[in-house]
Design an enzyme around this catalytic site. Structure first.
Site, PDB file in Angstrom:
ATOM      1  N   ALA A  33      36.885  38.738  36.378  1.00 17.63           N
ATOM      2  CA  ALA A  33      37.259  40.170  36.053  1.00 17.63           C
ATOM      3  C   ALA A  33      37.567  41.098  37.367  1.00 17.63           C
ATOM      4  CB  ALA A  33      36.005  40.481  35.354  1.00 17.63           C
ATOM      5  N   ASN A  34      37.414  42.447  37.277  1.00 20.64           N
ATOM      6  CA  ASN A  34      37.451  43.308  38.300  1.00 20.64           C
ATOM      7  C   ASN A  34      36.757  44.292  38.033  1.00 20.64           C
ATOM      8  OD1 ASN A  34      39.301  45.415  36.819  1.00 20.64           O
ATOM      9  ND2 ASN A  34      40.554  43.584  36.659  1.00 20.64           N
ATOM     10  N   ARG A  35      36.723  45.519  38.989  1.00 28.00           N
ATOM     11  CA  ARG A  35      35.757  46.369  39.001  1.00 28.00           C
ATOM     12  C   ARG A  35      36.287  47.767  38.109  1.00 28.00           C
ATOM     13  NH1 ARG A  35      31.824  45.302  42.500  1.00 28.00           N
ATOM     14  NH2 ARG A  35      32.601  43.965  44.307  1.00 28.00           N
ATOM     15  N   ALA A  99      43.422  47.608  34.175  1.00 29.91           N
ATOM     16  CA  ALA A  99      43.393  46.727  35.187  1.00 29.91           C
ATOM     17  C   ALA A  99      43.572  45.209  34.601  1.00 29.91           C
ATOM     18  CB  ALA A  99      42.244  47.019  36.104  1.00 29.91           C
TER      19      ALA A  99
END
Ligand code: CTP
Ligand code: CA
Length: 228
Positions: A33-35, A99
């Site tokens: 995943a990402n932030r 995102a």
């Protein structure tokens, strides 16, 4: 809307917004995943709905609450997000603020992977579908206005212009996420709007993500108001 404007200038219009990160499964209990916080995308969906658009928000996993008056579709992976977006068509407006993970694991293990005793473990990845590019190339289902975001840490406008051309969208909101702007996870955003009819991008003052959402929704309403 301003005092002299219509209260709901997007009434009768349909909008689609993507938000949040995607989760790309590695095994049943792990993911890549990402932030991304989802703050900006959720705020845009809420702002479009307040201006009267029938709005669908397709969001990856976030802690944000569902914006009032918005139909919210919760998804996990990029492929799920693309399918949910395609299901939401036709729309007049698409804003891709998610995102989306650029890559996903090539294989998702059917059972939880065990630690074992290997000294090193490789992870093979393959590219995910590009949702913004797909919506921009949706033929007779293409939204009248497709807006993308470009998160950049350097040469922000130059990279964003290139992204706009590559993806085939109409507008790009170039997002300066370099250290010190406090953008990722923060409440503020520093953006430049690159439209199809302007040679020079508009640089907006640093403002809250809520204010970016309201300003963008107003701009979209102005644009569609004159286009139809
Ligand atoms: N986007 C998308 N689907 C993807 C990747 C990106 O819809 N698989 C959208 C994002 O929602 C955003 C825009 O494309 O509106 C730009 O995303 P960004 O990550 O900045 O661009 P990339 O093309 O992935 O380029 P890179 O990450 O290499 O800078
Ligand atoms: Ca990317």
């Amino acid at each position: 809307a301003g005092y002299f404007g219509q209260a709901r200038p997007l009434a009768g219009r349909r909008a689609l917004v993507t938000s949040g990160p995607t989760h790309e499964p590695i095994d049943p209990v792990r993911y890549l995943a990402n932030r991304s916080s989802g703050k900006q995308g959720h705020a845009i969906a809420g702002a479009l709905a307040r201006l009267g658009a029938a709005t669908t928000l397709v969001t990856g996993p976030t802690v944000q609450v569902d914006p009032p008056g918005v139909r919210v579709q919760h998804v996990e992976s990029a492929r799920d997000m693309l399918a949910a977006c395609q299901d939401a068509l036709p729309v007049d407006i698409a804003v891709c603020a998610a995102a989306v993970a650029d890559w996903r694991p090539s294989d998702c293990a059917p059972q939880k992977m065990k630690r074992g005793d290997a000294a090193e473990l490789g992870l093979r990845l393959q590219p995910n579908p590009d949702i913004l590019a797909a919506l921009s190339a949706a033929g007779n289902q293409r939204p009248a206005l497709v807006v993308g975001f470009a998160a950049e840490t350097e040469r922000v406008v130059e990279h964003a212009r290139e992204k706009r051309a590559r993806k085939g969208c109409d507008w790009i909101v170039a997002n300066d996420v370099s250290v010190g702007t406090g953008t990722f996870g923060g409440d503020d955003n520093t953006v430049h709007l690159i439209t199809d009819d302007a040679t020079t991008p508009e640089t907006w003052p640093r403002m809250t993500k809520q204010a970016v959402a309201d300003t963008l929704a107003e701009r979209i309403a102005e644009r569609l108001g004159t286009a139809k």
